[in-house]
Design a protein around this motif. Sequence first.
Motif, PDB file in Angstrom:
ATOM      1  N   SER A 124       6.111  -3.399  -2.076  1.00 50.25           N
ATOM      2  CA  SER A 124       4.916  -2.550  -2.021  1.00 50.25           C
ATOM      3  C   SER A 124       4.882  -1.558  -3.181  1.00 50.25           C
ATOM      4  CB  SER A 124       4.874  -1.783  -0.696  1.00 50.25           C
ATOM      5  OG  SER A 124       3.695  -1.036  -0.581  1.00 50.25           O
ATOM      6  N   ILE A 140       2.319   1.751  -4.180  1.00 52.37           N
ATOM      7  CA  ILE A 140       1.238   2.589  -3.661  1.00 52.37           C
ATOM      8  C   ILE A 140       0.772   3.523  -4.774  1.00 52.37           C
ATOM      9  CG2 ILE A 140       0.559   4.274  -1.910  1.00 52.37           C
ATOM     10  CD1 ILE A 140       3.713   2.350  -1.296  1.00 52.37           C
ATOM     11  N   ALA A 155      -2.405   6.415  -5.901  1.00 52.44           N
ATOM     12  CA  ALA A 155      -3.512   7.250  -5.432  1.00 52.44           C
ATOM     13  C   ALA A 155      -3.874   8.252  -6.517  1.00 52.44           C
ATOM     14  CB  ALA A 155      -3.117   7.978  -4.151  1.00 52.44           C
ATOM     15  N   LYS A 197      -2.942  11.892   2.406  1.00 47.79           N
ATOM     16  CA  LYS A 197      -3.322  10.485   2.535  1.00 47.79           C
ATOM     17  C   LYS A 197      -2.338   9.588   1.788  1.00 47.79           C
ATOM     18  CE  LYS A 197      -7.154   7.239   1.932  1.00 47.79           C
ATOM     19  NZ  LYS A 197      -8.544   7.045   1.429  1.00 47.79           N
ATOM     20  N   PHE A 198      -1.909  10.043   0.611  1.00 52.10           N
ATOM     21  CA  PHE A 198      -0.914   9.296  -0.174  1.00 52.10           C
ATOM     22  C   PHE A 198       0.387   9.157   0.611  1.00 52.10           C
ATOM     23  CE2 PHE A 198       2.668   9.856  -3.273  1.00 52.10           C
ATOM     24  CZ  PHE A 198       2.674   8.555  -3.757  1.00 52.10           C
ATOM     25  N   TYR A 199       0.861  10.283   1.186  1.00 46.57           N
ATOM     26  CA  TYR A 199       2.095  10.241   1.975  1.00 46.57           C
ATOM     27  C   TYR A 199       1.949   9.306   3.174  1.00 46.57           C
ATOM     28  CZ  TYR A 199       4.018  14.236  -0.609  1.00 46.57           C
ATOM     29  OH  TYR A 199       4.516  15.075  -1.590  1.00 46.57           O
ATOM     30  N   GLU A 200       0.776   9.302   3.781  1.00 36.51           N
ATOM     31  CA  GLU A 200       0.547   8.411   4.928  1.00 36.51           C
ATOM     32  C   GLU A 200       0.634   6.946   4.511  1.00 36.51           C
ATOM     33  OE1 GLU A 200      -0.146   6.807   8.580  1.00 36.51           O
ATOM     34  OE2 GLU A 200       0.490   8.836   8.033  1.00 36.51           O
ATOM     35  N   ASN A 201       0.080   6.619   3.341  1.00 35.65           N
ATOM     36  CA  ASN A 201       0.146   5.231   2.858  1.00 35.65           C
ATOM     37  C   ASN A 201       1.585   4.823   2.542  1.00 35.65           C
ATOM     38  OD1 ASN A 201      -2.613   4.921   3.069  1.00 35.65           O
ATOM     39  ND2 ASN A 201      -3.019   5.457   0.937  1.00 35.65           N
ATOM     40  N   VAL A 202       2.371   5.764   2.002  1.00 32.18           N
ATOM     41  CA  VAL A 202       3.781   5.469   1.726  1.00 32.18           C
ATOM     42  C   VAL A 202       4.537   5.289   3.040  1.00 32.18           C
ATOM     43  CG1 VAL A 202       5.904   6.284   0.626  1.00 32.18           C
ATOM     44  CG2 VAL A 202       3.697   6.728  -0.462  1.00 32.18           C
ATOM     45  N   GLN A 223       3.342   4.183   5.864  1.00 36.75           N
ATOM     46  CA  GLN A 223       2.989   2.863   6.420  1.00 36.75           C
ATOM     47  C   GLN A 223       3.800   1.757   5.738  1.00 36.75           C
ATOM     48  OE1 GLN A 223       1.085   2.209   8.970  1.00 36.75           O
ATOM     49  NE2 GLN A 223       0.226   4.238   9.320  1.00 36.75           N
ATOM     50  N   ALA A 224       3.960   1.857   4.424  1.00 36.44           N
ATOM     51  CA  ALA A 224       4.749   0.865   3.695  1.00 36.44           C
ATOM     52  C   ALA A 224       6.224   0.951   4.090  1.00 36.44           C
ATOM     53  CB  ALA A 224       4.588   1.067   2.188  1.00 36.44           C
ATOM     54  N   LYS A 272       6.656  -0.710   7.438  1.00 37.59           N
ATOM     55  CA  LYS A 272       6.440  -2.159   7.357  1.00 37.59           C
ATOM     56  C   LYS A 272       7.602  -2.894   6.695  1.00 37.59           C
ATOM     57  CE  LYS A 272       3.193  -5.631   5.569  1.00 37.59           C
ATOM     58  NZ  LYS A 272       1.913  -5.840   4.837  1.00 37.59           N
TER      59      LYS A 272
END
Length: 378
Positions: free
Chosen positions: A161, A163, A165, A184-189, A191-192, A195
């Motif tokens: 992954s 990410i 932003a 939002k950036f931290y949230e996407n990281v 999630q990765a 996963k």
Amino acid sequence: MKIVRRDFVPDGPGSVKMIPDEADDLWLAYNLIAPGDTVMAVTIRKVLREAASGSREAERVKLKLEIKVENVDYDKEGGVLRVRGKNILENEHVKIGQFHTLELELKRAFVLRKVLWDTLAIEALKQASDPSASADLAVVLMQEGLAHILLVGKSLTITPSRIEASIPRKHGPSVAGYDKALNKFYENVLQAFVKHIDFKVVRCAVIASPGFTKDQFHRHLMLEAERRDLRNIIENKSRIILVHSTSGYKHSLREVLDAPNVMNMIKDTKAAQEVRALKDFYTMLSNDPHRACYGPKHVEVAHERMAVQTLLITDDLFRSSDVATRQRYVNLVNTVKDSGGSVHIFSSMHVSGEQLAQLTGVAAILRFPLPDLDDIEM
């Protein structure tokens, strides 16, 4: 790698049937399969059949093909190994001598036949079938607006992954926008992270960044893990390490692998041993340059004089289409071991292997100084 059947003679001919279970296994197969070998596998091919209407329609059928290898290509991102060559197995859809490309994928069996199973091929096969040797380390390399999730295995480093932003500047009326974009950036990281990082597989996870980005993300990760009851993170929080890096780009991985607290967690893994050996080489090259050499000619001359204490060599050198060239390096590895030296075969898919490749792919730490090596042309 699951070995279904092995039937070969050391330093002689034979075959192995295997099933790749993880990305590392495809990389191992890439290193094992050489021009002149044969590979047999089931493949899907489109064929034209006569339809009831009289027209010809394309149909996908399964075929068992065996090809004599001419070219091997590994797609790390796609997780596919492509083997191209001429078909040597009688088939109604593919003529003998016709070129075909087999795609070897995870969970699909194939048979590899070699005229010569040398010591390096046998050793690689042995390592592949060892279930204890899997992905060792997960790394989150980040800076504001950029993060890479890296998984460091026994033979390669993969990037499941990336990410990115756009983060606005933090001043004036845009402060609220900055905070919102960063969260939002931290949230996407996060999630990765959830996963791709499995603590049943990796020994530890490292979060690395310049400045305080790593600390802020770690705080976000822990708070959200508690709030959402993310057991994989909560139960393994002691195995999450924070390390400084100069950037969030992949080349900063070498700084992470150099960190003492990370090395202590993975000290007995192949990747850590490679990093340590390369560091020892550079230290020797700097402090006592006549006890370190690199380049095939210099290393071979040093070995002829029984001077090689530690040999560093990349797996790239064993993939030569020239049998004599491969055998040259196989013999070098074997004879260094026989003379009491240690050997580190670096994966060219690790950052340390990339560094060694810049030094011709072969280097050595010597038992005693050889100042006259400088007079020999590389």
